[in-house]
Design a protein around this motif. Structure first.
Motif, mmCIF file in Angstrom:
data_model
loop_
_atom_site.group_PDB
_atom_site.id
_atom_site.type_symbol
_atom_site.label_atom_id
_atom_site.label_comp_id
_atom_site.label_asym_id
_atom_site.label_seq_id
_atom_site.Cartn_x
_atom_site.Cartn_y
_atom_site.Cartn_z
ATOM 1 N N UNK A 33 0.841 -1.201 0.000
ATOM 2 C CA UNK A 33 0.000 0.000 0.000
ATOM 3 C C UNK A 33 0.881 1.259 0.000
ATOM 4 N N UNK A 34 1.953 1.243 0.813
ATOM 5 C CA UNK A 34 2.883 2.382 0.811
ATOM 6 C C UNK A 34 3.620 2.452 -0.533
ATOM 7 N N UNK A 35 3.887 1.276 -1.099
ATOM 8 C CA UNK A 35 4.536 1.242 -2.418
ATOM 9 C C UNK A 35 3.601 1.822 -3.484
ATOM 10 N N UNK A 36 2.315 1.519 -3.376
ATOM 11 C CA UNK A 36 1.357 2.011 -4.382
ATOM 12 C C UNK A 36 1.247 3.542 -4.321
ATOM 13 N N UNK A 37 1.263 4.097 -3.114
ATOM 14 C CA UNK A 37 1.217 5.564 -2.996
ATOM 15 C C UNK A 37 2.484 6.162 -3.618
ATOM 16 N N UNK A 38 3.626 5.517 -3.360
ATOM 17 C CA UNK A 38 4.902 5.999 -3.916
ATOM 18 C C UNK A 38 4.862 5.938 -5.440
ATOM 19 N N UNK A 39 4.356 4.825 -5.962
ATOM 20 C CA UNK A 39 4.257 4.672 -7.425
ATOM 21 C C UNK A 39 3.397 5.788 -8.027
ATOM 22 N N UNK A 40 2.238 6.041 -7.423
ATOM 23 C CA UNK A 40 1.324 7.051 -7.964
ATOM 24 C C UNK A 40 1.951 8.447 -7.885
ATOM 25 N N UNK A 41 2.675 8.716 -6.801
ATOM 26 C CA UNK A 41 3.308 10.039 -6.656
ATOM 27 C C UNK A 41 4.363 10.238 -7.749
ATOM 28 N N UNK A 42 5.169 9.194 -7.989
ATOM 29 C CA UNK A 42 6.197 9.293 -9.038
ATOM 30 C C UNK A 42 5.528 9.466 -10.399
ATOM 31 N N UNK A 43 4.479 8.697 -10.611
ATOM 32 C CA UNK A 43 3.748 8.713 -11.875
ATOM 33 C C UNK A 43 3.178 10.097 -12.175
ATOM 34 N N UNK A 44 2.676 10.746 -11.116
ATOM 35 C CA UNK A 44 2.032 12.053 -11.301
ATOM 36 C C UNK A 44 3.013 13.207 -11.182
ATOM 37 N N UNK A 45 4.300 12.886 -11.015
ATOM 38 C CA UNK A 45 5.317 13.937 -10.935
ATOM 39 C C UNK A 45 5.211 14.764 -9.663
ATOM 40 N N UNK A 46 4.638 14.169 -8.602
ATOM 41 C CA UNK A 46 4.539 14.892 -7.322
ATOM 42 C C UNK A 46 5.910 14.887 -6.648
ATOM 43 N N UNK A 47 6.304 16.024 -6.099
ATOM 44 C CA UNK A 47 7.569 16.124 -5.370
ATOM 45 C C UNK A 47 7.431 15.304 -4.082
ATOM 46 N N UNK A 48 8.251 14.265 -3.929
ATOM 47 C CA UNK A 48 8.091 13.369 -2.772
ATOM 48 C C UNK A 48 8.443 14.058 -1.452
ATOM 49 N N UNK A 49 9.110 15.188 -1.545
ATOM 50 C CA UNK A 49 9.413 15.967 -0.339
ATOM 51 C C UNK A 49 8.236 16.838 0.085
ATOM 52 N N UNK A 50 7.212 16.921 -0.748
ATOM 53 C CA UNK A 50 6.047 17.764 -0.454
ATOM 54 C C UNK A 50 5.022 16.919 0.328
ATOM 55 N N UNK A 51 5.145 16.971 1.646
ATOM 56 C CA UNK A 51 4.326 16.110 2.504
ATOM 57 C C UNK A 51 2.832 16.340 2.299
ATOM 58 N N UNK A 52 2.438 17.592 2.118
ATOM 59 C CA UNK A 52 1.011 17.900 1.948
ATOM 60 C C UNK A 52 0.479 17.254 0.678
ATOM 61 N N UNK A 53 1.234 17.389 -0.410
ATOM 62 C CA UNK A 53 0.775 16.836 -1.692
ATOM 63 C C UNK A 53 0.727 15.309 -1.632
ATOM 64 N N UNK A 54 1.734 14.679 -1.002
ATOM 65 C CA UNK A 54 1.766 13.208 -0.938
ATOM 66 C C UNK A 54 0.629 12.710 -0.028
ATOM 67 N N UNK A 55 0.361 13.447 1.048
ATOM 68 C CA UNK A 55 -0.721 13.061 1.959
ATOM 69 C C UNK A 55 -2.077 13.186 1.257
ATOM 70 N N UNK A 56 -2.244 14.242 0.489
ATOM 71 C CA UNK A 56 -3.484 14.437 -0.270
ATOM 72 C C UNK A 56 -3.685 13.262 -1.233
ATOM 73 N N UNK A 57 -2.606 12.890 -1.897
ATOM 74 C CA UNK A 57 -2.667 11.755 -2.833
ATOM 75 C C UNK A 57 -3.087 10.473 -2.096
ATOM 76 N N UNK A 58 -2.472 10.241 -0.915
ATOM 77 C CA UNK A 58 -2.773 9.017 -0.159
ATOM 78 C C UNK A 58 -4.258 8.926 0.200
ATOM 79 N N UNK A 59 -4.874 10.073 0.462
ATOM 80 C CA UNK A 59 -6.295 10.085 0.813
ATOM 81 C C UNK A 59 -7.180 9.822 -0.402
#
Ligand code: DC
Length: 228
Positions: A33-59
């Protein structure tokens, strides 16, 4: 409910899967599940250091995990869909290994994944595998296991898995990655990797998964206080 935790490549997933098969329980590998969120963030070009954006994606991520179906016999142990796309094998690449610890260190990401994991656990008869299952996700699980192995043995296993999957794999690079992830997973602020106080500790360095599974099955089938 059986909770299994431990570091990367400790054998916990294999033990969990075999145990679920033997007991006819559902199996959930929460790492995917954590891997899937990471995959989607990379796929969408989200900056992995941007906690707010990654958290929004996870939700908002639509994630489904299915048991293996007929016609999917390519070595997978379950199937993961994100937004309807089968990404099961995409989750095992070095890019995901390199970034998943950062994504899983975010509190908001963890809270959402834990919420989903508990919902899955409500079904009962589940073997759930991860880093914080016995400590956070299912603290009331009647059986908790914490499976470890030396970093060198874990790196050997991961190297073998990688080359079995047809990827080139350097043992030294994999050992460094295993040690780096141990360091991050064990020292993060939220739900660090550690055994629950009531977990049974198992060292898998010199024991094949089948032997561990047999020992666990024997243990849970033993009558308590001589009762039958
Ligand atoms: O078990 P794995 O290697 O697939 O896990 C990938 C990452 O996800 C790992 O670096 C730590 C994180 N993880 C976690 O923080 N909590 C879990 N319950 C499962 C995995």
């Amino acid at each position: 409910m059986i909770a299994i935790d431990g570091p990367a490549a400790s054998g916990k997933s294999t033990v969990g899967r075999l145990l679920a098969e033997q007991l006819d329980y559902l199996y959930l590998d929460t790492g995917c599940m954590y891997r899937a969120v990471t995959w989607a963030a990379l796929q969408q070009g989200i900056d992995l250091g941007d906690e707010t954006a990654v958290t929004h994606l996870a939700h908002n991520i639509q994630m489904e995990i299915f048991p293996v179906r007929e016609g999917e016999k390519d070595g997978r142990h379950y199937t993961v869909h994100v937004n309807g796309q089968d990404i099961t094998w995409e989750l095992r690449t070095p890019a995901i290994d390199a970034n998943v610890s950062q994504v899983s260190s975010y509190l908001g990401v963890r809270q959402e994944m834990v919420r989903r994991q508990r919902a899955f656990g409500q079904r009962g008869a589940v073997v759930m595998v991860g880093r914080d299952i016995g400590t956070v996700v299912m603290p009331d699980a009647p059986l908790k296991l914490y499976i470890t192995a030396s970093a060198e043995e874990r790196a050997r296993r991961r190297t073998r898995d990688r080359s079995d999957q047809g990827h080139t794999a350097s043992y030294d690079a994999i050992l460094a990655d295993v040690q780096r992830r141990d360091q991050i997973d064990s020292n993060r602020q939220h739900s660090p990797l550690r055994p629950a106080t009531d977990a049974i500790l198992i060292d898998s360095t010199d024991q094949p998964p089948a032997a561990i599974v047999n020992a666990i099955l024997q243990m849970i089938q033993e009558p308590v206080n001589g009762e039958r």
